[in-house]
Design a protein around this motif. Structure first.
Motif, short mmCIF file in Angstrom:
data_model
loop_
_atom_site.label_atom_id
_atom_site.label_comp_id
_atom_site.label_asym_id
_atom_site.label_seq_id
_atom_site.Cartn_x
_atom_site.Cartn_y
_atom_site.Cartn_z
N ALA A 82 -72.68 28.16 43.62
CA ALA A 82 -73.62 28.48 44.67
C ALA A 82 -73.96 27.20 45.40
CB ALA A 82 -74.88 29.11 44.07
N GLU A 83 -73.56 27.11 46.65
CA GLU A 83 -73.74 25.88 47.38
C GLU A 83 -75.04 25.89 48.17
OE1 GLU A 83 -70.47 24.71 49.74
OE2 GLU A 83 -69.05 24.64 48.08
N ALA A 84 -75.67 24.75 48.25
CA ALA A 84 -76.84 24.60 49.10
C ALA A 84 -76.39 24.56 50.54
CB ALA A 84 -77.57 23.31 48.73
N HIS A 85 -77.35 24.55 51.47
CA HIS A 85 -77.01 24.53 52.89
C HIS A 85 -76.24 23.26 53.23
CE1 HIS A 85 -79.19 28.17 53.41
NE2 HIS A 85 -80.35 27.64 53.10
N ILE A 86 -76.59 22.16 52.57
CA ILE A 86 -75.76 20.96 52.64
C ILE A 86 -75.42 20.61 51.20
CG2 ILE A 86 -75.62 18.53 53.28
CD1 ILE A 86 -77.48 19.04 55.56
N SER A 87 -74.13 20.59 50.90
CA SER A 87 -73.69 20.32 49.53
C SER A 87 -72.76 19.13 49.53
CB SER A 87 -72.98 21.55 48.95
OG SER A 87 -71.81 21.84 49.70
N VAL A 88 -72.50 18.60 48.35
CA VAL A 88 -71.57 17.49 48.20
C VAL A 88 -70.60 17.81 47.09
CG1 VAL A 88 -73.11 16.24 46.63
CG2 VAL A 88 -71.32 14.99 47.86
N GLY A 89 -69.34 17.44 47.29
CA GLY A 89 -68.33 17.70 46.28
C GLY A 89 -67.25 16.64 46.31
N ALA A 90 -66.49 16.58 45.23
CA ALA A 90 -65.35 15.67 45.12
C ALA A 90 -64.09 16.50 44.96
CB ALA A 90 -65.54 14.73 43.92
N PRO A 91 -62.90 15.91 45.20
CA PRO A 91 -61.66 16.67 45.07
C PRO A 91 -61.43 17.21 43.65
CG PRO A 91 -61.28 14.63 46.27
CD PRO A 91 -62.66 14.56 45.72
N GLY A 92 -61.94 16.50 42.67
CA GLY A 92 -61.81 16.92 41.27
C GLY A 92 -63.12 16.65 40.56
N PRO A 93 -63.11 16.60 39.23
CA PRO A 93 -64.33 16.28 38.49
C PRO A 93 -64.89 14.92 38.90
CG PRO A 93 -62.62 17.09 37.02
CD PRO A 93 -61.97 16.87 38.34
N ALA A 94 -66.21 14.84 39.03
CA ALA A 94 -66.87 13.57 39.39
C ALA A 94 -67.02 12.75 38.12
CB ALA A 94 -68.22 13.85 40.04
N VAL A 95 -66.01 11.95 37.82
CA VAL A 95 -65.95 11.23 36.55
C VAL A 95 -66.79 9.96 36.60
CG1 VAL A 95 -64.42 10.07 34.92
CG2 VAL A 95 -63.67 12.16 36.07
N ALA A 96 -67.58 9.73 35.57
CA ALA A 96 -68.43 8.54 35.49
C ALA A 96 -67.62 7.27 35.65
CB ALA A 96 -69.17 8.53 34.16
N GLY A 97 -68.11 6.36 36.49
CA GLY A 97 -67.47 5.06 36.68
C GLY A 97 -66.23 5.09 37.55
N SER A 98 -65.91 6.23 38.14
CA SER A 98 -64.69 6.33 38.96
C SER A 98 -65.02 6.20 40.44
CB SER A 98 -63.99 7.66 38.71
OG SER A 98 -64.78 8.74 39.21
N THR A 99 -64.00 5.92 41.24
CA THR A 99 -64.14 5.90 42.69
C THR A 99 -63.68 7.25 43.22
OG1 THR A 99 -63.80 3.52 42.84
CG2 THR A 99 -63.37 4.80 44.83
N GLN A 100 -64.53 7.87 44.03
CA GLN A 100 -64.27 9.23 44.50
C GLN A 100 -64.48 9.34 46.01
OE1 GLN A 100 -63.55 12.01 42.65
NE2 GLN A 100 -64.02 11.43 40.54
N GLU A 101 -63.77 10.27 46.62
CA GLU A 101 -64.09 10.68 47.98
C GLU A 101 -65.11 11.81 47.87
OE1 GLU A 101 -61.04 11.73 50.68
OE2 GLU A 101 -60.10 9.75 50.66
N LEU A 102 -66.27 11.62 48.47
CA LEU A 102 -67.33 12.62 48.44
C LEU A 102 -67.44 13.26 49.82
CD1 LEU A 102 -70.06 10.62 46.47
CD2 LEU A 102 -68.21 12.06 45.57
N THR A 103 -67.40 14.56 49.86
CA THR A 103 -67.48 15.29 51.12
C THR A 103 -68.78 16.07 51.18
OG1 THR A 103 -65.08 15.48 51.32
CG2 THR A 103 -66.41 17.04 52.58
N PHE A 104 -69.53 15.87 52.25
CA PHE A 104 -70.78 16.58 52.48
C PHE A 104 -70.50 17.75 53.43
CE2 PHE A 104 -71.80 12.42 51.05
CZ PHE A 104 -72.91 12.59 50.22
N ASN A 105 -70.82 18.94 52.96
CA ASN A 105 -70.54 20.17 53.70
C ASN A 105 -71.81 20.67 54.36
OD1 ASN A 105 -67.72 20.52 52.62
ND2 ASN A 105 -68.86 20.60 50.70
N VAL A 106 -71.79 20.72 55.68
CA VAL A 106 -72.95 21.17 56.45
C VAL A 106 -72.68 22.62 56.86
CG1 VAL A 106 -74.44 20.69 58.43
CG2 VAL A 106 -73.26 18.81 57.27
N GLY A 107 -73.29 23.53 56.13
CA GLY A 107 -72.99 24.94 56.31
C GLY A 107 -73.50 25.54 57.59
N HIS A 108 -74.63 25.06 58.07
CA HIS A 108 -75.19 25.60 59.31
C HIS A 108 -76.20 24.64 59.90
CE1 HIS A 108 -78.94 26.60 57.30
NE2 HIS A 108 -78.28 27.26 56.39
#
Length: 240
Positions: free
Chosen positions: A20-46
């Motif tokens: 269940a996503e909030a109106h603005i959510s954040v996610g990574a391509p895979g699991p957000a692993v501790a200590g890793s470098t990730q691309e984080l995408t912020f989704n603006v639903g409306h």
């Protein structure tokens, strides 16, 4: 533990996750692993009550480092830094001009940055976000997605009821290798869906699996209960 769970962990199925996503959510391509470098995408639903979004400001939580935003079709990214530490404290994307603001709220936007996550497994990172909108008549409005709570909340993976105007949240999982992994959990974990990419989780005489088939075997296993929550200090075994 491993011998007793052999039958259960032998069954491997494809697992799906719904969030269940909030109106603005954040996610990574895979699991957000501790200590890793990730691309984080912020989704603006409306946008805001029918008005189009023209600016998004994402505040960077403490412990997130090496932040590098990407420009997008939405607009260029501008970073703000702490003068004393020279660390990035926020990233703001703004549409280039008023002509780029749509007459109505019709579009979904994605804004991306790359960053190194803190080495703090089983915790939730909150990214307070300010959304600015502009209506066709020029009226501007602002929504602050800044509500944070750690009470039974594990970000976009939680499935728990969010607070009003929740900040985008990312649940940090521990580093793992294929096969069995042993962890000592230092945080409350009240939603087992954070193990959505695992085959099975064991804690003493309790076990959990995101697979409905394996879960049904757990329910039939003698002297075994379904693991529903993990409390600080608990030692667990997870098979990925």
């Amino acid at each position: 533990m491993k011998a007793r769970s052999h039958l259960l962990s032998a069954a491997v199925v494809s697992m799906l996750c719904t969030a269940a996503e909030a109106h603005i959510s954040v996610g990574a391509p895979g699991p957000a692993v501790a200590g890793s470098t990730q691309e984080l995408t912020f989704n603006v639903g409306h946008g805001c009550d029918g008005a189009d979004t023209f600016r998004i400001e994402v505040r960077i939580p403490e412990g997130v480092t090496s932040v590098r935003p990407l420009n997008s079709e939405f607009g260029k990214a501008v970073v703000s830094k702490d003068a004393a530490t020279n660390t990035i404290t926020s990233v703001t994307w703004t549409k280039p001009s008023s002509a780029d603001v749509l007459p109505a709220d019709t579009h979904f936007y994605k804004l991306t940055l790359r960053a190194r996550l803190p080495d703090q497994a089983f915790t939730t990172l909150f990214f307070p976000t300010i959304q600015h909108c502009r209506a066709a008549d020029g009226t501007e409005s602002t929504v602050e997605w800044i509500a944070t709570t750690t009470d039974h909340n594990h970000g976009q993976n939680a499935g728990t009821e969010p607070a009003e105007n929740p900040a985008p949240a990312l649940f940090i999982v521990p580093a793992r290798t294929p096969g069995w992994n042993k962890y000592t959990v230092d945080q409350h974990v009240h939603d087992m869906s954070v193990f959505k990419d695992a085959q099975i989780v064991w804690a003493g005489s309790e076990a959990y699996s995101p697979s409905t088939y394996i879960l049904s075997l757990i329910e039939k296993e003698p002297n075994t209960r379904v693991l529903q929550a993990i409390h600080p200090g608990t030692e667990i075994w997870v098979k990925y």
